[in-house]
Structures are given as C-alpha cells and as structure tokens.
Design a protein around this motif. Structure first.
Motif, PDB file in Angstrom:
ATOM      1  N   TYR A  53       0.870  -1.181   0.000  1.00 27.32           N
ATOM      2  CA  TYR A  53       0.000   0.000   0.000  1.00 27.32           C
ATOM      3  C   TYR A  53       0.903   1.227   0.000  1.00 27.32           C
ATOM      4  O   TYR A  53       1.399   1.655   1.048  1.00 27.32           O
ATOM      5  N   ASN A  54       1.103   1.810  -1.186  1.00 26.88           N
ATOM      6  CA  ASN A  54       2.076   2.890  -1.341  1.00 26.88           C
ATOM      7  C   ASN A  54       1.388   4.240  -1.520  1.00 26.88           C
ATOM      8  O   ASN A  54       0.265   4.310  -1.997  1.00 26.88           O
ATOM      9  N   ASN A  55       2.110   5.310  -1.156  1.00 31.08           N
ATOM     10  CA  ASN A  55       1.678   6.711  -1.270  1.00 31.08           C
ATOM     11  C   ASN A  55       0.797   7.125  -0.085  1.00 31.08           C
ATOM     12  O   ASN A  55      -0.211   7.794  -0.244  1.00 31.08           O
ATOM     13  N   LEU A  56       1.228   6.709   1.101  1.00 29.39           N
ATOM     14  CA  LEU A  56       0.537   7.087   2.337  1.00 29.39           C
ATOM     15  C   LEU A  56       1.306   8.208   3.035  1.00 29.39           C
ATOM     16  O   LEU A  56       2.542   8.240   2.997  1.00 29.39           O
ATOM     17  N   ASP A  57       0.577   9.142   3.683  1.00 24.55           N
ATOM     18  CA  ASP A  57       1.278  10.214   4.406  1.00 24.55           C
ATOM     19  C   ASP A  57       1.104  10.093   5.928  1.00 24.55           C
ATOM     20  O   ASP A  57       1.692  10.852   6.690  1.00 24.55           O
ATOM     21  N   LYS A  58       0.293   9.149   6.350  1.00 29.41           N
ATOM     22  CA  LYS A  58       0.090   8.919   7.781  1.00 29.41           C
ATOM     23  C   LYS A  58      -0.190   7.431   7.997  1.00 29.41           C
ATOM     24  O   LYS A  58      -0.948   6.838   7.227  1.00 29.41           O
ATOM     25  N   LEU A  59       0.438   6.831   9.010  1.00 35.50           N
ATOM     26  CA  LEU A  59       0.282   5.392   9.245  1.00 35.50           C
ATOM     27  C   LEU A  59      -0.485   5.105  10.530  1.00 35.50           C
ATOM     28  O   LEU A  59      -0.387   5.857  11.498  1.00 35.50           O
ATOM     29  N   TYR A  60      -1.248   3.983  10.510  1.00 39.47           N
ATOM     30  CA  TYR A  60      -1.964   3.523  11.698  1.00 39.47           C
ATOM     31  C   TYR A  60      -1.429   2.171  12.177  1.00 39.47           C
ATOM     32  O   TYR A  60      -1.963   1.593  13.123  1.00 39.47           O
ATOM     33  N   VAL A  61      -0.375   1.665  11.508  1.00 42.75           N
ATOM     34  CA  VAL A  61       0.219   0.378  11.887  1.00 42.75           C
ATOM     35  C   VAL A  61       1.737   0.503  11.926  1.00 42.75           C
ATOM     36  O   VAL A  61       2.313   1.440  11.359  1.00 42.75           O
ATOM     37  N   ARG A  62       2.375  -0.478  12.575  1.00 40.30           N
ATOM     38  CA  ARG A  62       3.839  -0.520  12.619  1.00 40.30           C
ATOM     39  C   ARG A  62       4.319  -1.909  12.209  1.00 40.30           C
ATOM     40  O   ARG A  62       3.540  -2.863  12.189  1.00 40.30           O
TER      41      ARG A  62
END
Length: 401
Positions: A347-356
C-alpha cells in the motif's frame, strides 16, 4: 403461448444484465467526474488531463455500446410482440365470429316452446334424455367460449401494454445515447485542444515522461530488493526456530510455518473475492506493460493498480496478515507491506500510518491515510500484490466492481 412466455423470461434475464451494466457504467462516469475532474488543479498537467479525458471517453463509449445492445434487444422483442399480437388478434376475431354465430342460432331457438317441441318430438325416452344432455352441453359450451374470449382479450391487452412499455423504454435509451454522444463530442474537442498543446512541446513532454518512467523503474527495482531482503531475514528467523533450513525451501520464497501455510491457502481461496484496498475509487493505471495513450512509442510498466479515491480516504488491508515492513521514500511517502503467508500486499503513497512493523492486521483494517497531491488535487493509492517476489495482477484477485 408457452414458447412466447419462455422467450420473454430469457429476454428479461438478458435485459436485467444489460440494465445492471448500464447502471454500473453510469456510476463509473459519475465517479470519474467526481475523482478526476472535481478538484481544481493548481497547475495544469496536460498529459494527465489528456489521460483523464481519454478514460472518461472510453467509459462513455462503453456505456453507448451497452445502450445500443439493450436497444437492439428491445427492438427484437418489440418485433416478436408485434407479430404475436397480430396472431392473437386474428384468433380473437375468429373466436368472436364463432361466438356471434352461436349466439344468433341460440337466439333463433330461444323460446321455451321451441325447446319443448324439440324434446316432445323425441321418438323415445332415451332420445329425449340425449336431447336434454345436448342442451345442457350447448349452454355450457357457450359459457366456456365466452370465458375463452375474455381470457384471450386479456392476453392481447397485456401484450399491447408490454409493447407500449418496451417502446417507451427504447425511446428513453435512444435519448440517453444521444446525450452520451453529445458529451463525448465535448470531451473530444477538449482532447483535441490538449493534443494541440502537446504537439507544440512534444519533445519536452516525451523527455519528462521517459525520465518519470525511468524513476518508477528504479523505485520498483529497489522495492524488489527490499522484499527479497525481507524474505531472507524472515527465512533466517524461521530456520533458527526450526533449527535447520528445510530442504524444500527455495531462494526468494518464504519458509512457511503450518499456520502461515493455512493463511496462504485461505488467501488463494479468496482469489477474485478479496475486498478493495479503498472504499471507492477509479483505476487510472492498470497492471502490466501498456502503450502510453498519447505517445504509442513509449511503453509503461504498471507494477500494480493506481487507484484515485476521495480525499481523506484510508488504505484498507485486503486480508488478514502481519506488517512485514514499512518503507519511507525521499519525499516522505510511506509504503506498508503486509504478509499473508507467502503473499505480500503493498500500500504505497501514504502520508500517515496507523500500523507498525510486526503488527497483526485484519481484513478491512485501516492501514494509513492516503496522500493527496496539492498540485493535481488527486488522492492516489498505488496497490501492488506479490507471491513471494513475483508481481501479480491485483485486478484478478480483487472483487469485481
């Protein structure tokens, strides 16, 4: 009559499929307009604008083709109904004529005296009994024939009503087709203007495009190396747990535990049924090698699907799995890799993450916020699917929309 109604059932099933296709394409056009043309772009990207218009024209053309098929099917059924009505009306006229003749004969012998004389003139009791039976049968036949005329008249009326409705439906489809053709003409005029602009600076556009393609290729190769390294690392850990490397393990392939094998098997069972990584969106670039729509001599290699969605949308996990890695580009964009046995979804082109890294995720879980380009106004997710290190066509695995 049975043949006619069977034919009508077959038609209605096919018509339902075409109606569903037409509604789907109309929804897709609304989505294309909303996602690709709604946002006011701060800076014009002629090639991108042209690609968007070409996509809209292609969907509209597909809609026109569907409308034409539906109209042709209606025309065929209208012709069948017209012929059937003609046959039924002839049968009805014949029934009415027979009934009229019967009523006339009945009228001529309607008096009680005539009936009494008919019975008294019998040569025997048995003949009198037969004549009474005949009169009863004749009366019953008259009643049945009257009922048959009523039924036949109802069938004819139903067919006429059906024919009228189908003619109205066909007229409505023709109006819709004309409207779509007008919209295509407007889009083509805009397309011609953009092509004229491109023609003036064709060499510059080609250079920039080739530069962008080369950069995408470099990033894809880098990602492939990272995935290979992640597989090697995962296999080393697996080998330590097993205290030996399985003889069946191959290079660049995951060593799977029994649980991971079960997860991979479940993933494979859901081929063609996996949920999309966004709630709604338009695919602006497909998987695989494809000619550039403006410059046929230039080839684009789609590593996955480029999906334009609404602003503030999140990327969603397509299946249960574990976050294998989180990558960050030079521009600060994130790419989350999720492992599903020996499958990986990217899943590319994200500016904020909810997972690690290392997190266990569930199907449909929010992975991260998708970046919106301030220049183009587009929110695009780049979704890639792997089996070990081999790229797969995500469209084959995702649920058809």
């Amino acid at each position: 009559m049975l043949y006619f109604f069977c034919s009508l059932t077959t038609f209605s099933q096919t018509k339902k499929e075409l109606e569903a296709q037409r509604k789907k394409l109309k929804a897709e056009i609304r989505q294309v307009n909303s996602l690709l043309f709604k946002e006011q772009k701060k800076e014009k990207n002629v090639l991108e604008d042209l690609s968007d218009i070409q996509q809209k024209i292609a969907v509209r053309q597909e809609l026109i083709n569907t409308i034409n098929l539906e109209a042709a099917l209606l025309s065929k059924t209208i012709d069948k109904n017209t012929r059937k009505i003609a046959v039924l009306e002839k049968e009805l006229e014949a029934l009415k004529a027979d009934y009229a003749a019967m009523i006339f004969k009945s009228y001529k012998s309607r008096s009680k005296q005539s009936r009494l004389m008919f019975l008294l003139s019998s040569q025997s009791f048995y003949q009198a009994y037969k004549r009474v039976s005949y009169l009863e049968q004749y009366t019953s036949f008259r009643k049945k024939q009257g009922e048959e005329i009523g039924k036949q008249a109802l069938v004819v009326q139903q067919l006429i009503d059906s024919l009228t409705y189908k003619k109205q439906s066909k007229d409505s489809l023709i109006v819709s087709e004309k409207d779509q053709k007008k919209q295509i003409e407007l889009d083509k005029k805009r397309q011609e203007l953009l092509l004229a602009k491109i023609k003036k600076k064709e060499s510059a556009y080609k250079r920039n495009l080739q530069k962008k393609i080369a950069e995408e290729k470099r990033v894809a190769q880098k990602l492939d190396k990272i995935i290979k390294a992640a597989i090697e690392k995962a296999n080393r850990l697996a080998a330590k747990k097993l205290k030996s490397t399985p003889k069946t393990s191959k290079r660049n392939e995951f060593i799977l535990s029994p649980e991971a094998k079960e997860l991979a098997a479940n993933f494979e069972l859901n081929r063609g049924k996996l949920p999309w990584p966004v709630k709604e969106g338009v695919v602006v670039r497909r998987f695989g090698k494809q000619r550039h729509p403006t410059f046929p001599g230039i080839e684009i290699n789609g590593t996955g699907l480029h999906i334009v969605t609404n602003q503030n949308n999140n990327a969603l996990a397509i299946f249960n799995g574990t976050v294998l890695n989180v990558l960050v580009s030079a521009e600060g964009r994130r790419n989350v890799l999720i492992q599903h046995g020996n499958y990986i979804s990217s899943y590319n082109n994200l500016d904020k993450l909810y997972v690690r890294k290392g997190d266990v995720v569930k199907t449909g879980q929010n992975i991260g916020h998708i970046f919106t380009d301030k220049v183009s106004g587009k929110t695009t997710l780049i979704f890639v699917l792997y089996k070990n290190t081999t790229k797969l066509n995500p469209a084959v695995w995702l649920l058809k929309r």
